[in-house]
Design a protein around this motif. Sequence first.
Motif, PDB file in Angstrom:
ATOM      1  N   PHE A  10       0.799  -1.222   0.000  1.00 46.52           N
ATOM      2  CA  PHE A  10       0.000   0.000   0.000  1.00 46.52           C
ATOM      3  C   PHE A  10       0.832   1.273   0.000  1.00 46.52           C
ATOM      4  CE2 PHE A  10      -2.720  -3.221   2.043  1.00 46.52           C
ATOM      5  CZ  PHE A  10      -3.641  -3.321   1.024  1.00 46.52           C
ATOM      6  N   GLY A  11       2.083   1.175  -0.414  1.00 42.40           N
ATOM      7  CA  GLY A  11       2.899   2.367  -0.504  1.00 42.40           C
ATOM      8  C   GLY A  11       4.360   2.105  -0.264  1.00 42.40           C
ATOM      9  N   PHE A  12       5.121   3.201  -0.205  1.00 41.87           N
ATOM     10  CA  PHE A  12       6.556   3.098   0.016  1.00 41.87           C
ATOM     11  C   PHE A  12       7.077   4.403   0.587  1.00 41.87           C
ATOM     12  CE2 PHE A  12       5.898   4.601  -4.282  1.00 41.87           C
ATOM     13  CZ  PHE A  12       6.835   5.600  -4.436  1.00 41.87           C
ATOM     14  N   VAL A  13       8.297   4.349   1.076  1.00 45.61           N
ATOM     15  CA  VAL A  13       8.971   5.528   1.619  1.00 45.61           C
ATOM     16  C   VAL A  13      10.290   5.692   0.881  1.00 45.61           C
ATOM     17  CG1 VAL A  13      10.022   6.567   3.677  1.00 45.61           C
ATOM     18  CG2 VAL A  13       7.948   5.179   3.902  1.00 45.61           C
ATOM     19  N   ILE A  28       4.699   7.749   0.274  1.00 44.76           N
ATOM     20  CA  ILE A  28       3.698   7.637  -0.786  1.00 44.76           C
ATOM     21  C   ILE A  28       2.800   6.448  -0.481  1.00 44.76           C
ATOM     22  CG2 ILE A  28       3.322   7.217  -3.244  1.00 44.76           C
ATOM     23  CD1 ILE A  28       6.523   8.789  -2.028  1.00 44.76           C
ATOM     24  N   LEU A  29       1.496   6.676  -0.512  1.00 42.65           N
ATOM     25  CA  LEU A  29       0.521   5.630  -0.216  1.00 42.65           C
ATOM     26  C   LEU A  29      -0.378   5.387  -1.416  1.00 42.65           C
ATOM     27  CD1 LEU A  29      -0.613   6.850   3.327  1.00 42.65           C
ATOM     28  CD2 LEU A  29       1.147   5.153   2.777  1.00 42.65           C
ATOM     29  N   ARG A  56      12.722  18.610  -4.166  1.00 41.48           N
ATOM     30  CA  ARG A  56      12.451  18.475  -5.606  1.00 41.48           C
ATOM     31  C   ARG A  56      12.904  17.111  -6.113  1.00 41.48           C
ATOM     32  NH1 ARG A  56      15.686  22.405  -9.231  1.00 41.48           N
ATOM     33  NH2 ARG A  56      17.268  20.861  -8.818  1.00 41.48           N
ATOM     34  N   THR A  57      14.083  16.685  -5.675  1.00 40.04           N
ATOM     35  CA  THR A  57      14.605  15.399  -6.138  1.00 40.04           C
ATOM     36  C   THR A  57      13.789  14.236  -5.596  1.00 40.04           C
ATOM     37  OG1 THR A  57      16.800  16.405  -6.243  1.00 40.04           O
ATOM     38  CG2 THR A  57      16.691  14.006  -6.354  1.00 40.04           C
ATOM     39  N   LEU A  58      13.392  14.293  -4.325  1.00 34.28           N
ATOM     40  CA  LEU A  58      12.526  13.241  -3.782  1.00 34.28           C
ATOM     41  C   LEU A  58      11.205  13.190  -4.539  1.00 34.28           C
ATOM     42  CD1 LEU A  58      13.030  13.528   0.079  1.00 34.28           C
ATOM     43  CD2 LEU A  58      13.413  11.490  -1.300  1.00 34.28           C
ATOM     44  N   MET A  59      10.656  14.358  -4.855  1.00 34.11           N
ATOM     45  CA  MET A  59       9.404  14.429  -5.610  1.00 34.11           C
ATOM     46  C   MET A  59       9.569  13.789  -6.988  1.00 34.11           C
ATOM     47  SD  MET A  59       6.249  15.577  -5.817  1.00 34.11           S
ATOM     48  CE  MET A  59       6.161  16.786  -4.541  1.00 34.11           C
ATOM     49  N   ALA A  62       9.823  10.032  -6.611  1.00 27.63           N
ATOM     50  CA  ALA A  62       8.515   9.463  -6.268  1.00 27.63           C
ATOM     51  C   ALA A  62       7.636   9.384  -7.505  1.00 27.63           C
ATOM     52  CB  ALA A  62       7.844  10.296  -5.180  1.00 27.63           C
ATOM     53  N   LYS A  63       7.606  10.457  -8.300  1.00 28.13           N
ATOM     54  CA  LYS A  63       6.783  10.466  -9.515  1.00 28.13           C
ATOM     55  C   LYS A  63       7.247   9.399 -10.505  1.00 28.13           C
ATOM     56  CE  LYS A  63       5.802  14.475 -11.325  1.00 28.13           C
ATOM     57  NZ  LYS A  63       5.963  15.867 -11.787  1.00 28.13           N
ATOM     58  N   LYS A  64       8.549   9.232 -10.661  1.00 31.45           N
ATOM     59  CA  LYS A  64       9.070   8.189 -11.557  1.00 31.45           C
ATOM     60  C   LYS A  64       8.617   6.812 -11.098  1.00 31.45           C
ATOM     61  CE  LYS A  64      13.405  10.452 -12.658  1.00 31.45           C
ATOM     62  NZ  LYS A  64      14.865  10.366 -12.468  1.00 31.45           N
TER      63      LYS A  64
END
Length: 105
Positions: A10-13, A28-29, A56-59, A62-64
């Motif tokens: 159900f998500g990741f960190v 992210i869930l 910005r890099t974490l974002m 996460a999006k990738k």
Amino acid sequence: MFKEVLNGKFGFVLVAEKNNEILGIAIILDEEKNKTNAHLEALIIKEEYRKLHIGRTLMEEAKKKVKKDGYKYMSLKVLSNNTKALGLYEKNGFNEYMRSMICKL
């Protein structure tokens, strides 16, 4: 260095770290439990590292990952007076979709 931890159903960190010190995290869930909408539950960067583009890099990472995992959308919630976060999210392609309101009692 960025690494993914706690990868689950159900998500990741995602964790940003340097020399074993955690600089920031993104949680992210799978809010709907159906791999349609990934939800950025939290993006937390240590205050002394906030000008280094770690958020910005974490974002971006996460999006990738959510795109690679087959999600169609990524959502988040942010306080309307958090102008720094709003700027970061808007630069990363997020647009206002729903408005939430609150009343002090």
